[in-house]
Motif scaffolding. Sequence first.
Motif, PDB file in Angstrom:
ATOM      1  N   ARG A   1     -16.251  22.774  45.060  1.00 50.27           N
ATOM      2  CA  ARG A   1     -16.254  23.935  44.184  1.00 50.27           C
ATOM      3  C   ARG A   1     -17.517  23.968  43.354  1.00 50.27           C
ATOM      4  NH1 ARG A   1     -11.575  26.381  44.554  1.00 50.27           N
ATOM      5  NH2 ARG A   1      -9.962  25.124  45.539  1.00 50.27           N
ATOM      6  N   ARG A   2     -18.010  25.194  43.122  1.00 51.02           N
ATOM      7  CA  ARG A   2     -19.211  25.361  42.315  1.00 51.02           C
ATOM      8  C   ARG A   2     -18.907  24.899  40.910  1.00 51.02           C
ATOM      9  NH1 ARG A   2     -23.485  29.751  43.097  1.00 51.02           N
ATOM     10  NH2 ARG A   2     -24.893  29.324  41.364  1.00 51.02           N
ATOM     11  N   ALA A   3     -19.734  24.001  40.403  1.00 51.69           N
ATOM     12  CA  ALA A   3     -19.456  23.457  39.072  1.00 51.69           C
ATOM     13  C   ALA A   3     -20.333  24.151  38.031  1.00 51.69           C
ATOM     14  CB  ALA A   3     -19.697  21.947  39.054  1.00 51.69           C
ATOM     15  N   GLU A   4     -21.579  23.773  37.982  1.00 54.87           N
ATOM     16  CA  GLU A   4     -22.424  24.453  37.003  1.00 54.87           C
ATOM     17  C   GLU A   4     -23.860  24.509  37.527  1.00 54.87           C
ATOM     18  OE1 GLU A   4     -21.159  21.266  35.921  1.00 54.87           O
ATOM     19  OE2 GLU A   4     -23.008  20.169  36.290  1.00 54.87           O
ATOM     20  N   THR A   5     -24.658  25.280  36.834  1.00 54.45           N
ATOM     21  CA  THR A   5     -26.076  25.302  37.121  1.00 54.45           C
ATOM     22  C   THR A   5     -26.692  24.145  36.350  1.00 54.45           C
ATOM     23  OG1 THR A   5     -25.951  27.678  37.319  1.00 54.45           O
ATOM     24  CG2 THR A   5     -28.142  26.741  37.030  1.00 54.45           C
ATOM     25  N   PRO A   6     -27.354  23.237  37.057  1.00 54.78           N
ATOM     26  CA  PRO A   6     -27.837  22.035  36.380  1.00 54.78           C
ATOM     27  C   PRO A   6     -28.972  22.347  35.424  1.00 54.78           C
ATOM     28  CG  PRO A   6     -28.665  22.102  38.626  1.00 54.78           C
ATOM     29  CD  PRO A   6     -27.786  23.294  38.468  1.00 54.78           C
ATOM     30  N   GLY A   7     -28.971  21.644  34.296  1.00 54.26           N
ATOM     31  CA  GLY A   7     -30.065  21.797  33.345  1.00 54.26           C
ATOM     32  C   GLY A   7     -31.284  21.050  33.841  1.00 54.26           C
ATOM     33  N   ASP A   8     -31.066  19.813  34.188  1.00 54.07           N
ATOM     34  CA  ASP A   8     -32.187  18.976  34.610  1.00 54.07           C
ATOM     35  C   ASP A   8     -31.877  18.382  35.975  1.00 54.07           C
ATOM     36  OD1 ASP A   8     -34.692  17.300  33.750  1.00 54.07           O
ATOM     37  OD2 ASP A   8     -33.228  15.895  34.614  1.00 54.07           O
ATOM     38  N   LEU A   9     -32.824  18.522  36.912  1.00 51.81           N
ATOM     39  CA  LEU A   9     -32.561  18.100  38.287  1.00 51.81           C
ATOM     40  C   LEU A   9     -32.268  16.607  38.374  1.00 51.81           C
ATOM     41  CD1 LEU A   9     -35.049  20.041  40.570  1.00 51.81           C
ATOM     42  CD2 LEU A   9     -32.632  20.438  40.182  1.00 51.81           C
ATOM     43  N   SER A  10     -33.089  15.786  37.678  1.00 51.98           N
ATOM     44  CA  SER A  10     -32.941  14.332  37.767  1.00 51.98           C
ATOM     45  C   SER A  10     -31.556  13.893  37.340  1.00 51.98           C
ATOM     46  CB  SER A  10     -33.958  13.626  36.888  1.00 51.98           C
ATOM     47  OG  SER A  10     -35.245  14.048  37.197  1.00 51.98           O
ATOM     48  N   ASP A  11     -31.155  14.378  36.184  1.00 52.98           N
ATOM     49  CA  ASP A  11     -29.853  13.983  35.669  1.00 52.98           C
ATOM     50  C   ASP A  11     -28.749  14.421  36.618  1.00 52.98           C
ATOM     51  OD1 ASP A  11     -31.376  13.188  33.629  1.00 52.98           O
ATOM     52  OD2 ASP A  11     -30.658  14.682  32.171  1.00 52.98           O
TER      53      ASP A  11
ATOM     54  N   VAL B   1     -14.260  23.224  53.238  1.00 54.02           N
ATOM     55  CA  VAL B   1     -15.459  23.002  54.050  1.00 54.02           C
ATOM     56  C   VAL B   1     -16.569  22.435  53.182  1.00 54.02           C
ATOM     57  CG1 VAL B   1     -17.271  24.129  55.420  1.00 54.02           C
ATOM     58  CG2 VAL B   1     -14.885  24.873  55.661  1.00 54.02           C
ATOM     59  N   LEU B   2     -16.782  23.059  52.058  1.00 52.48           N
ATOM     60  CA  LEU B   2     -17.890  22.702  51.182  1.00 52.48           C
ATOM     61  C   LEU B   2     -17.753  21.264  50.674  1.00 52.48           C
ATOM     62  CD1 LEU B   2     -20.390  24.010  50.255  1.00 52.48           C
ATOM     63  CD2 LEU B   2     -19.205  25.039  48.346  1.00 52.48           C
ATOM     64  N   ARG B   3     -16.533  20.780  50.658  1.00 54.23           N
ATOM     65  CA  ARG B   3     -16.278  19.396  50.250  1.00 54.23           C
ATOM     66  C   ARG B   3     -17.092  18.402  51.078  1.00 54.23           C
ATOM     67  NH1 ARG B   3     -10.458  19.068  49.794  1.00 54.23           N
ATOM     68  NH2 ARG B   3     -10.915  19.385  47.576  1.00 54.23           N
ATOM     69  N   HIS B   4     -17.390  18.770  52.336  1.00 63.58           N
ATOM     70  CA  HIS B   4     -18.145  17.837  53.173  1.00 63.58           C
ATOM     71  C   HIS B   4     -19.607  17.709  52.764  1.00 63.58           C
ATOM     72  CE1 HIS B   4     -14.633  18.735  55.757  1.00 63.58           C
ATOM     73  NE2 HIS B   4     -14.725  17.443  56.003  1.00 63.58           N
ATOM     74  N   GLY B   5     -20.005  18.408  51.724  1.00 61.13           N
ATOM     75  CA  GLY B   5     -21.312  18.181  51.139  1.00 61.13           C
ATOM     76  C   GLY B   5     -22.462  18.821  51.896  1.00 61.13           C
ATOM     77  N   PRO B   6     -23.657  18.250  51.781  1.00 62.00           N
ATOM     78  CA  PRO B   6     -24.861  18.817  52.394  1.00 62.00           C
ATOM     79  C   PRO B   6     -24.679  19.147  53.872  1.00 62.00           C
ATOM     80  CG  PRO B   6     -25.459  17.029  50.939  1.00 62.00           C
ATOM     81  CD  PRO B   6     -23.964  17.064  50.958  1.00 62.00           C
ATOM     82  N   THR B   7     -23.934  18.313  54.626  1.00 61.79           N
ATOM     83  CA  THR B   7     -23.713  18.599  56.042  1.00 61.79           C
ATOM     84  C   THR B   7     -23.080  19.970  56.219  1.00 61.79           C
ATOM     85  OG1 THR B   7     -23.392  16.258  56.477  1.00 61.79           O
ATOM     86  CG2 THR B   7     -22.550  17.782  58.122  1.00 61.79           C
TER      87      THR B   7
END
Lengths: 330, 330, 330, 330, 330
Positions: free
Chosen positions: B15-25, B137-143
């Motif tokens: 599930r879409r969580a949030e728009t990240p503030g900082d990529l590294s974190d 489906v999205l649970r399977h991540g980048p794949t």
Amino acid sequence: MPGVIVDCAIYRAGRRAETPGDLSDALAEARATGDAFLWIGMYEPTEQEFEHVRKEFVLHPLAVEDALTAHQRPKLEVYDDSLFVVLKPVLYDEDTDTVTAGELMVFVGDSFVVTVRHGEGGALSAVRRRLEHEPEVLRHGPTAVLYAVSDAVVDHYIEVAAELQADMEEVEADVFAPNPTDPKSIAMRIYGFKRQVLEFRRATTPLIQPMNRLAFGGVPFVDEHAQPFFRDVADHLTKATEYIEGLDRLLSDALAAHLAQMGVRQNDDVRKISAWAAIAAVPTMVAGIYGMNFDHMPELHQWWGYPLVLALMAGACVGLHRMFKQRGWL
Amino acid sequence: MPGVIVDCAIYRAGRRAETPGDLSDALAEARATGDAFLWIGMYEPTEQEFEHVRKEFVLHPLAVEDALTAHQRPKLEVYDDSLFVVLKPVLYDEDTDTVTAGELMVFVGDSFVVTVRHGEGGALSAVRRRLEHEPEVLRHGPTAVLYAVSDAVVDHYIEVAAELQADMEEVEADVFAPNPTDPKSIAMRIYGFKRQVLEFRRATTPLIQPMNRLAFGGVPFVDEHAQPFFRDVADHLTKATEYIEGLDRLLSDALAAHLAQMGVRQNDDVRKISAWAAIAAVPTMVAGIYGMNFDHMPELHQWWGYPLVLALMAGACVGLHRMFKQRGWL
Amino acid sequence: MPGVIVDCAIYRAGRRAETPGDLSDALAEARATGDAFLWIGMYEPTEQEFEHVRKEFVLHPLAVEDALTAHQRPKLEVYDDSLFVVLKPVLYDEDTDTVTAGELMVFVGDSFVVTVRHGEGGALSAVRRRLEHEPEVLRHGPTAVLYAVSDAVVDHYIEVAAELQADMEEVEADVFAPNPTDPKSIAMRIYGFKRQVLEFRRATTPLIQPMNRLAFGGVPFVDEHAQPFFRDVADHLTKATEYIEGLDRLLSDALAAHLAQMGVRQNDDVRKISAWAAIAAVPTMVAGIYGMNFDHMPELHQWWGYPLVLALMAGACVGLHRMFKQRGWL
Amino acid sequence: MPGVIVDCAIYRAGRRAETPGDLSDALAEARATGDAFLWIGMYEPTEQEFEHVRKEFVLHPLAVEDALTAHQRPKLEVYDDSLFVVLKPVLYDEDTDTVTAGELMVFVGDSFVVTVRHGEGGALSAVRRRLEHEPEVLRHGPTAVLYAVSDAVVDHYIEVAAELQADMEEVEADVFAPNPTDPKSIAMRIYGFKRQVLEFRRATTPLIQPMNRLAFGGVPFVDEHAQPFFRDVADHLTKATEYIEGLDRLLSDALAAHLAQMGVRQNDDVRKISAWAAIAAVPTMVAGIYGMNFDHMPELHQWWGYPLVLALMAGACVGLHRMFKQRGWL
Amino acid sequence: MPGVIVDCAIYRAGRRAETPGDLSDALAEARATGDAFLWIGMYEPTEQEFEHVRKEFVLHPLAVEDALTAHQRPKLEVYDDSLFVVLKPVLYDEDTDTVTAGELMVFVGDSFVVTVRHGEGGALSAVRRRLEHEPEVLRHGPTAVLYAVSDAVVDHYIEVAAELQADMEEVEADVFAPNPTDPKSIAMRIYGFKRQVLEFRRATTPLIQPMNRLAFGGVPFVDEHAQPFFRDVADHLTKATEYIEGLDRLLSDALAAHLAQMGVRQNDDVRKISAWAAIAAVPTMVAGIYGMNFDHMPELHQWWGYPLVLALMAGACVGLHRMFKQRGWL
């Protein structure tokens, strides 16, 4: 150092160090430190001129024979003491729209690279200059030089392919022009183009297999970590060859289309002849009839005979012309 | 976040969580939980704009170079820290009947996906939206993202192939029309079509091998359980390429048939000319004969001479016409 | 049981036992005895109609998606709980000389077979009836059904190939007829034929690889002892594809021969025009000469002038005609 | 022994021993001694006629089915109890220049060979007689028979290929004859030839793979030491197929050359028409001018008018004719 | 020693030693010392003449059969006691522009080489002489001879390919000449050229695989250290075949271009006819009009009638001619 040597330098830790005085000493020193290598660039050396280099670097006689005579196929040959790569850089002459292939041989060994160039294409001074500004690349030694050289050659293939593509568009414009200025030369141009494509393919296609060996196989004298880089070159090479094969097929199609166009035009002309001949035949026939010498041709003796027949002739011509126009015959 | 980033979000448990503030974190956190990943979508970024992303995800410089410049071949490249896939989505313009190929690069790594788009085709917002409605489906991540993206691209290939098929039928109708409205343009249309097919093949054919690697080989960063899904995509891709190759062959056949048709039509016209010329020649010849100035031509002095000759002329014309009609010459 | 199920039965020791009341129970029982299996045949089921079957036999969602939508390529896909085979039976319509391909999906699993049919071709009732009369074959369970179905489909390919061969002979007769009745349609017929061949190849060629897997590889859910039988099917399939490829090449040759024939005929006609025009030109020219109005043309005033000139004209025409006949120009 | 059996004998130590009374006993005895084998030759047996043989030698039902129905592809199939080879001997009919393929099936097993022949080609009595004169070859048992049979079939391929080559030369002579006697039939002959080549390829090409298995792989029931001999057969087979493929390509080239020839001839004829028409037009035009009825045409009233104009006409015709000849238009 | 033996010598340590009196003794001695070998060169031996050699060196009967009959494919066959290589040296006859292939068989065994030559090409005396001047090469024994022979044969391929390239340029000049002297023969020349190319390919293409075995595989009787040398030969062979395949494709393209040229020329001629016919039709029609016999044709009775009409005719002709020139029709 004979004048046939274009450039010769020792590189230490990725930076140009000095021009070596003696090859043996330089090579021994480079091998001892492990961080340095020699790069000698030559242009069309004769057997005598090459003898010194051959001996110092223990180059294989077969490779040397190939390096001295031009007209080799692109290839990669592994010998005990060195690697021998033949590349065929291409040159595109905009004036004559011709592709010519030069030759570029690269010997890669332990702490040395020898590049031998034949013909016009593939000048390496730009490559060397670029490398000398990238010490972090040049630090990887002979492999870096081999990569940079083959990358430059293959990138130029893509540029030439783009030039040929532009030419292709001109050919297409000629083939499909509604009123081609010089239809006689179209077949000749397409054929000439095909020859250029053949020349290009002779330079590029046989290189695919060697590049894939550099990209995937364990080739000696080549740094394993450089494989992704050679993969990139192999990928560009494949792109260039696919591109040019597409052009080749398009050229065949364009020739076939040209043939079909000629058929259509010829048919148009044949139909036009028949139409004009039919129009011209009518007044001639009518005139022939009233030119007959029968005694009893009553129309001949009426004052309205002549103007009526003239009108009739004109009317028939105009009528036929209109009819043929409508049917699309004229 | 620069404007070149089309969308960027963290997904947790599908599930879409949030728009990240900082990529590294965000990346560190995603990697820690193991159940989350980042998906960044970009459109034609410049080198500067991409620099931040490149650094955060440790993308390979060669892949980055490819991602920034368009005109790549479809490919799959495995680097130490990420996977790099180039797809070429195609766009079909109904007005001009042309196929154009855009570019879609996908970086897949540990807990992140970066998609970079060039050109018109392959907008991903629909894919993203669809995925966001399928958390399992999205649970399977980048794949899952890589699968959804390539599935969308390949499915669109099949749609475009169907459009081209429809065009093909129009071309066929033109080639075999009894009275083609514009025969001059048929060869041009077929040729233009062939160019579209070439464009299409350049986008699809090189993708077969990468798709098969995803479908059968052990590609890192890709979930093994997704292989049947990539197999399905590879199967659709094969279908599209087979389809288009069939079209290509049909086009060549259509051009050859067009050439043969032109030959038949031309021969018809040639035969018609000869027939009409023969018909017209008869009265002209007869009229010529009675236009001669011999003193002793008895027919000339009979009252029935003229009408008889006229009737004879008309009769010959009608007779020949009928005969030629019977023989199929007119 | 919804009406979309064409037939459904349990087979025990090679013999039809009963129509199962409940799929789950029947399957559990069949698996328990080990000697029985279920065979369900469906025709164009909708997603809802198929849902029950899908659940009972734990069919893979991708296979189910393919089974519900037509227009698949022939393929063999192995999933955890079942095997999925797509066949494309072809139908030949004698009236329109067209080949259409239907679809036949077969799910093979532990103690069950599900066959799903789309379109016209490939009705399975005959196959089922034949199998029910061969209990020693049917005893081998789902493998036997898969074999019988693919054998029936491939055998029909050979029949259709024979039909196309018969059509080919008609086309040949047309192309090489001395006076073709409808030369305009020959190119169209050959082209239309090529389309049928393409349709046929799309159904057959992609099946070769799956059949070879069944014939040689260790495919799960398929009895190893059946390999020689699938080898036989694969062999017949290869025969059909080789046959049709031969036809395809012959068609191209026939079109080329047709083109050459047209060239010969056109040249004949061109030569005939020139010959007739030459014959007709002579009397017209002579008549023109004696139609001139010079005062001093002695021939005009002789009584034999007119008949002599007429005789001369006729003689010239006859002479030229004979000469041209001898040279084969007329 | 039914009459369908052409010949049947036991061979001991390479020599024909006797005609067996009972197959079972003979086979059992042959197997016991290890030095003997049975060779049964049949011609187009029916299912009933073959039943006895099938049972005795435990032949596989699929192989039997193939052996009884003709129209098989060349193949090699290994079953548990025997080897099954299908060969397609070809026959060349000199009168009709046609190639027809028969069928020759060979079952090879432990101490027995069964040969089944369909159609005209491939009579084996000569092979058997030759083998019976070479006991040192025949001693190697069934393998020797299989070798001798396939050697005979493949050697005949080379002979037929040579016949086709001779035909090819006739076709070439026809295509390039300066005045072809029957240009209309050239395309038909080339096409007919192509069909023969296709027939030949259908018989030979699929045999390459089986022959290579015999030459290199470990095929059961075949003596390993015979591999060089089968390699020789495979080599001749490859030669025959390469040869015929060369012919096929030449035929396509000949058809294309024929088309180009027709183009040249047609253009010649078109140019000739235009030249003759131009010549004929001149006197007709002049005659027309002096046929005009103007009152004041001074030339008409001079005594030299008529002869001058006649001379002028003749002169113009001769002059034009000479000019056209010089330019190569006539 | 029969006269069919061209040359025969024992080589010791790379130097020609003596002509052996007795083969058996010489061979035994050579094998004992290990540093010597026998080289026998024969020209078209009969079976009897070869019998002695066959026995001494224990040559395989199949190889002997091949060596005695010409018309073999290039191949490499390994037997227990020797290696058998068939090469096809080609000869190019400048006068007839034809390529003929001879045959050169080489038996290589333990301490002996037998070369058998058929036909014109491939004389080995030059090779033998050259080798005798390079004892350091010849020291490597039979392998050196095999290398030298195949190197000579393959190098000659490249020379012949260059000759064919020169011929190709002549053909191109003919095809694209603005006024070809003999257009009728162009198709014939291209076709004849194709035959030469086919002959050349039959000699070269099947050799690729044997050469690669020598270059990469572990072939018995061949020194492993010679692999780079055979690799060089294989590389030249590949170059020759690629070259000739390029020529073959160019020939097809040239034929297609020739066809298109003919189409263009024909269309030009058709257009010219129509233009001239139109020009000639005008004065004829006008003359016809004023040749009519109407009583009331006022122009006929004016003194300026005749000159005006003549001027009008001339003017129309000149005007039309100019117009057609401008439009490029004449």
